[in-house]
Design a protein around this motif. Sequence first.
Motif, PDB file in Angstrom:
ATOM      1  N   ALA A 174       0.814  -1.223   0.000  1.00 31.79           N
ATOM      2  CA  ALA A 174       0.000   0.000   0.000  1.00 31.79           C
ATOM      3  C   ALA A 174       0.843   1.266   0.000  1.00 31.79           C
ATOM      4  CB  ALA A 174      -0.933   0.002   1.216  1.00 31.79           C
ATOM      5  N   ALA A 175       2.025   1.222   0.598  1.00 28.93           N
ATOM      6  CA  ALA A 175       2.867   2.410   0.679  1.00 28.93           C
ATOM      7  C   ALA A 175       3.547   2.677  -0.663  1.00 28.93           C
ATOM      8  CB  ALA A 175       3.921   2.229   1.772  1.00 28.93           C
ATOM      9  N   ASP A 176       3.922   3.935  -0.866  1.00 33.01           N
ATOM     10  CA  ASP A 176       4.616   4.313  -2.091  1.00 33.01           C
ATOM     11  C   ASP A 176       6.105   4.044  -1.915  1.00 33.01           C
ATOM     12  OD1 ASP A 176       5.253   5.324  -4.535  1.00 33.01           O
ATOM     13  OD2 ASP A 176       5.216   7.431  -3.905  1.00 33.01           O
ATOM     14  N   GLY A 177       6.453   2.782  -2.001  1.00 32.27           N
ATOM     15  CA  GLY A 177       7.841   2.391  -1.803  1.00 32.27           C
ATOM     16  C   GLY A 177       8.003   0.909  -2.060  1.00 32.27           C
ATOM     17  N   GLN A 220       4.964   6.059   6.604  1.00 35.14           N
ATOM     18  CA  GLN A 220       4.377   7.238   7.239  1.00 35.14           C
ATOM     19  C   GLN A 220       3.626   8.119   6.249  1.00 35.14           C
ATOM     20  OE1 GLN A 220       4.491   7.315  10.458  1.00 35.14           O
ATOM     21  NE2 GLN A 220       6.036   5.718  10.756  1.00 35.14           N
ATOM     22  N   LYS A 221       3.767   7.824   4.950  1.00 37.03           N
ATOM     23  CA  LYS A 221       3.080   8.625   3.932  1.00 37.03           C
ATOM     24  C   LYS A 221       1.713   8.046   3.572  1.00 37.03           C
ATOM     25  CE  LYS A 221       7.570   9.970   2.040  1.00 37.03           C
ATOM     26  NZ  LYS A 221       8.529   9.851   0.908  1.00 37.03           N
ATOM     27  N   HIS A 222       1.378   6.931   4.190  1.00 35.61           N
ATOM     28  CA  HIS A 222       0.084   6.277   3.960  1.00 35.61           C
ATOM     29  C   HIS A 222      -0.715   6.393   5.255  1.00 35.61           C
ATOM     30  CE1 HIS A 222      -2.774   2.889   3.683  1.00 35.61           C
ATOM     31  NE2 HIS A 222      -2.643   2.999   2.368  1.00 35.61           N
ATOM     32  N   LEU A 239      -1.227   2.205  11.744  1.00 33.29           N
ATOM     33  CA  LEU A 239      -0.718   0.885  12.099  1.00 33.29           C
ATOM     34  C   LEU A 239       0.615   1.010  12.837  1.00 33.29           C
ATOM     35  CD1 LEU A 239      -1.004  -2.202  11.978  1.00 33.29           C
ATOM     36  CD2 LEU A 239       0.176  -2.136   9.768  1.00 33.29           C
ATOM     37  N   CYS A 240       1.499   1.885  12.349  1.00 31.15           N
ATOM     38  CA  CYS A 240       2.802   2.079  12.999  1.00 31.15           C
ATOM     39  C   CYS A 240       2.635   2.563  14.437  1.00 31.15           C
ATOM     40  CB  CYS A 240       3.653   3.060  12.209  1.00 31.15           C
ATOM     41  SG  CYS A 240       4.290   2.393  10.661  1.00 31.15           S
ATOM     42  N   GLU A 241       1.697   3.471  14.659  1.00 35.05           N
ATOM     43  CA  GLU A 241       1.432   3.957  16.017  1.00 35.05           C
ATOM     44  C   GLU A 241       0.953   2.809  16.906  1.00 35.05           C
ATOM     45  OE1 GLU A 241      -1.429   7.028  15.379  1.00 35.05           O
ATOM     46  OE2 GLU A 241       0.043   8.460  14.572  1.00 35.05           O
ATOM     47  N   THR A 242       0.105   1.968  16.347  1.00 36.65           N
ATOM     48  CA  THR A 242      -0.409   0.812  17.094  1.00 36.65           C
ATOM     49  C   THR A 242       0.714  -0.156  17.424  1.00 36.65           C
ATOM     50  OG1 THR A 242      -2.549   1.036  15.983  1.00 36.65           O
ATOM     51  CG2 THR A 242      -2.074  -1.085  17.034  1.00 36.65           C
ATOM     52  N   LEU A 282     -10.666   3.217   6.607  1.00 43.19           N
ATOM     53  CA  LEU A 282      -9.877   4.113   5.767  1.00 43.19           C
ATOM     54  C   LEU A 282      -9.772   3.574   4.347  1.00 43.19           C
ATOM     55  CD1 LEU A 282      -6.920   5.029   8.160  1.00 43.19           C
ATOM     56  CD2 LEU A 282      -8.787   6.523   7.447  1.00 43.19           C
ATOM     57  N   ASN A 283      -9.811   2.257   4.228  1.00 43.11           N
ATOM     58  CA  ASN A 283      -9.709   1.618   2.915  1.00 43.11           C
ATOM     59  C   ASN A 283     -10.925   1.919   2.044  1.00 43.11           C
ATOM     60  OD1 ASN A 283      -8.396  -0.254   1.066  1.00 43.11           O
ATOM     61  ND2 ASN A 283     -10.128  -1.607   1.460  1.00 43.11           N
TER      62      ASN A 283
END
Length: 300
Positions: A190-193, A233-235, A241-244, A272-273
């Motif tokens: 999902a992330a741009d990477g 962090q851009k998604h 999720l990272c915070e969780t 969000l999806n």
Amino acid sequence: MNSFLCVWRPQDKQSWQNEYEIYNLSGMRHENLLHFLGAEKRGNNMDIELWLITAYHEKGSLTDYLKANVLSWSELCHIAQTTARGLAYLHEDIPGLKDGHKPAIAHRDIKSKNILLKSNLTACIADFGLAQRFEAGKSAGDTHGQVGTRRYMAPEVLEGAINFQRDSFLRIDMYALGLVLWELAARCKAADGPVDEYMLPFEEEIGQHPSLEDMQDVVVHKKLRPMLRECWQKHTGLTMLCETIEECWDHEAEARLSAGCVEERMVQMQRLNNVTAPEEIVTVVTMVTNVDYPPKESSL
């Protein structure tokens, strides 16, 4: 329902017995716990076989699935949510069930290898050989603190500094859940990477076969955790999720989220999806603007 037969070695009798007893507790039928079908002892004391029969899921463990597949955002949300739901149910003390009282249960060996995936990627938690039940008014029994898989051991387990209370054991599960959620994030497109090849937690830092001392050095003394990639962090969803994840693997056990809270977070993430992306909104507006409609009659 397809079934799976697991044959245990005689030296693992205690784990087999514990898993059998856990499965036979009240309330242990749940969509997100592996379905137990039966158990048998075959042979005699000199040559005994211990059988455990459960439902079979051809997609196998989460570890195996992540090795071979990358995840869409929707798939990540579904696996994460159903894993958290299973753990939340396991941790819950539930009186008044038809078949009795379900006690709170700590799994004590949460890892991606012990999470199986159904055909629709719904997760179910397996392997209760180390699980510990907590029943009101009863002793937890002969409980050893430093158990589980080294790679997924919480700091307090690695230090041998566990408070032998129910909530302490539940928080150990939450630390391990944080690592599993990291595994999901690392294989999501999902992330741009770029999506990395599958790696176990801490494999990048200390390889595939860490010793107890390696884990103590990295997790306890250096307080390191697997890397959260900058592109995540851009998604919006991956940021949540990272915070969780960080709140699950907090060094202080008391600061960790409960499984129920993680499940709620995953539900929010899944919503969000379903939100239309900004570029999709622009496209729709442009299309509508370019359509010639007849003039609208004045309501005045």
